[in-house]
Design a protein around this motif. Structure first.
Motif, PDB file in Angstrom:
ATOM      1  N   TYR A   1      -2.429   3.125   2.578  1.00 12.35           N
ATOM      2  CA  TYR A   1      -1.887   2.021   1.794  1.00 12.35           C
ATOM      3  C   TYR A   1      -1.893   0.740   2.630  1.00 12.35           C
ATOM      4  O   TYR A   1      -1.639   0.788   3.832  1.00 12.35           O
ATOM      5  CB  TYR A   1      -0.434   2.304   1.403  1.00 12.35           C
TER       6      TYR A   1
ATOM      7  N   TYR B   1       0.151  -2.955   2.560  1.00 16.75           N
ATOM      8  CA  TYR B   1       1.248  -3.744   2.017  1.00 16.75           C
ATOM      9  C   TYR B   1       1.255  -5.107   2.712  1.00 16.75           C
ATOM     10  O   TYR B   1       0.771  -5.247   3.834  1.00 16.75           O
ATOM     11  CB  TYR B   1       2.603  -3.070   2.273  1.00 16.75           C
TER      12      TYR B   1
ATOM     13  N   PHE C   1       3.102  -4.010  -2.388  1.00 17.00           N
ATOM     14  CA  PHE C   1       1.920  -3.171  -2.441  1.00 17.00           C
ATOM     15  C   PHE C   1       0.661  -3.983  -2.709  1.00 17.00           C
ATOM     16  O   PHE C   1       0.640  -4.867  -3.573  1.00 17.00           O
ATOM     17  CB  PHE C   1       2.094  -2.134  -3.554  1.00 17.00           C
TER      18      PHE C   1
ATOM     19  N   TYR D   1      -4.273   1.055  -2.505  1.00 10.77           N
ATOM     20  CA  TYR D   1      -4.109   2.454  -2.111  1.00 10.77           C
ATOM     21  C   TYR D   1      -5.476   3.135  -2.109  1.00 10.77           C
ATOM     22  O   TYR D   1      -6.251   3.012  -3.060  1.00 10.77           O
ATOM     23  CB  TYR D   1      -3.168   3.140  -3.095  1.00 10.77           C
TER      24      TYR D   1
ATOM     25  N   ALA E   1      -8.073   4.030  -5.050  1.00 11.14           N
ATOM     26  CA  ALA E   1      -7.539   4.597  -6.288  1.00 11.14           C
ATOM     27  C   ALA E   1      -6.735   3.576  -7.075  1.00 11.14           C
ATOM     28  O   ALA E   1      -6.603   3.685  -8.292  1.00 11.14           O
ATOM     29  CB  ALA E   1      -6.686   5.815  -5.976  1.00 11.14           C
ATOM     30  N   ASP E   2      -6.180   2.594  -6.382  1.00  8.33           N
ATOM     31  CA  ASP E   2      -5.363   1.580  -7.043  1.00  8.33           C
ATOM     32  C   ASP E   2      -5.419   0.306  -6.227  1.00  8.33           C
ATOM     33  O   ASP E   2      -4.892   0.275  -5.120  1.00  8.33           O
ATOM     34  CB  ASP E   2      -3.927   2.078  -7.177  1.00  8.33           C
TER      35      ASP E   2
ATOM     36  N   VAL F   1       2.207   9.695  -2.256  1.00 12.58           N
ATOM     37  CA  VAL F   1       3.627   9.744  -2.571  1.00 12.58           C
ATOM     38  C   VAL F   1       3.900  10.782  -3.649  1.00 12.58           C
ATOM     39  O   VAL F   1       3.021  11.166  -4.405  1.00 12.58           O
ATOM     40  CB  VAL F   1       4.154   8.364  -3.027  1.00 12.58           C
TER      41      VAL F   1
END
Lengths: 112, 117
Positions: free
Chosen positions: B33, B35, B45, B48, B55-56, B99
């Motif tokens: 991740y 941030y 955020f 990811y 993925a995101d 997570v």
């Protein structure tokens, strides 16, 4: 929109007392909640995870409660020490299910 | 290494320049991740990765920001045409799987502090 709210003002307490920090959230349906500690200029460090079906969790001098009806978590440090002085962050899983969203954090200062 | 490693720890650049920030996660952690944290705020955020793929990336503020993780380990956050508002601490975190209620926490690095003059 999703919000995570933590006490914006710093919390000053005397050594030996219990510190209580609050985390309120809106527009989340969390399966769990996490608490992190962050020292100035450093990355956050994980402290505790509490699941939605757990009302309370303890780890040494730390205690976390999780009330999904009130949409609130309380974080307690008992017998506080000056070394506990730091910023404490509350975190919840975001809508994507992939990442944690963090609150602004509450700064705790424990004085001798 | 034992923990998440980020380099550089500090970067000062001029407005309009290109910047790369590197993250070396804990060995074996598939989730990574990025941030961003401004003074007095919580980590925000950005993106990811699960393995090599993003993925995101819904947190990237605009198309000046881009991140890669070509071999599923080290990741680089790239910022083009930097602006003063990009000044912040950039934090990288990794976790074994990602997570979840049973998979535990994020392991953060010490961050890269970016200052754009």
């Amino acid at each position: 929109s999703q919000k995570i709210e933590q006490n914006s003002e710093a919390l000053n307490i005397q050594e030996g007392k219990t510190a209580t920090l609050t985390c309120n959230y809106t527009n989340y349906s969390p399966a769990y909640l996490q608490w992190y500690r962050q020292d100035p200029g450093r990355g956050p460090v994980f402290l505790l995870l509490i699941r939605e079906n757990e009302k309370e969790k303890r780890k040494e001098r730390l205690k976390v409660t999780f009330d999904t009806t009130l949409k609130q978590s309380l974080f307690h440090i008992t017998a506080s020490q000056p070394a506990d002085s730091a910023t404490y962050l509350c975190a919840l899983e975001g809508n994507s299910g992939y990442a944690l969203n963090f609150g602004k954090g509450t700064s705790l200062l424990v004085t001798p | 290494g034992a923990g998440v490693s980020q380099t550089p720890s500090n970067k000062v650049t001029e407005k309009g320049k290109y910047v790369e920030l590197r993250c070396d996660p804990i060995s074996g952690h598939t989730a990574l991740y990025w941030y961003r944290q401004s003074l007095g705020q919580g980590p925000e955020f950005l993106i990811y990765f699960q393995g090599t793929g993003a993925a995101d990336d819904s947190g990237l503020p605009n198309d000046r920001f881009f991140a890669v993780r070509p071999e599923g380990s080290v990741s680089t956050l790239k910022i083009q045409r930097t602006e003063r508002g990009d000044s912040a601490m950039y934090l990288c975190a990794s976790s074994p799987l990602g997570v979840g209620p049973n998979t535990g926490e994020l392991f953060f690095g010490e961050g890269s502090r970016l200052t754009v003059l």
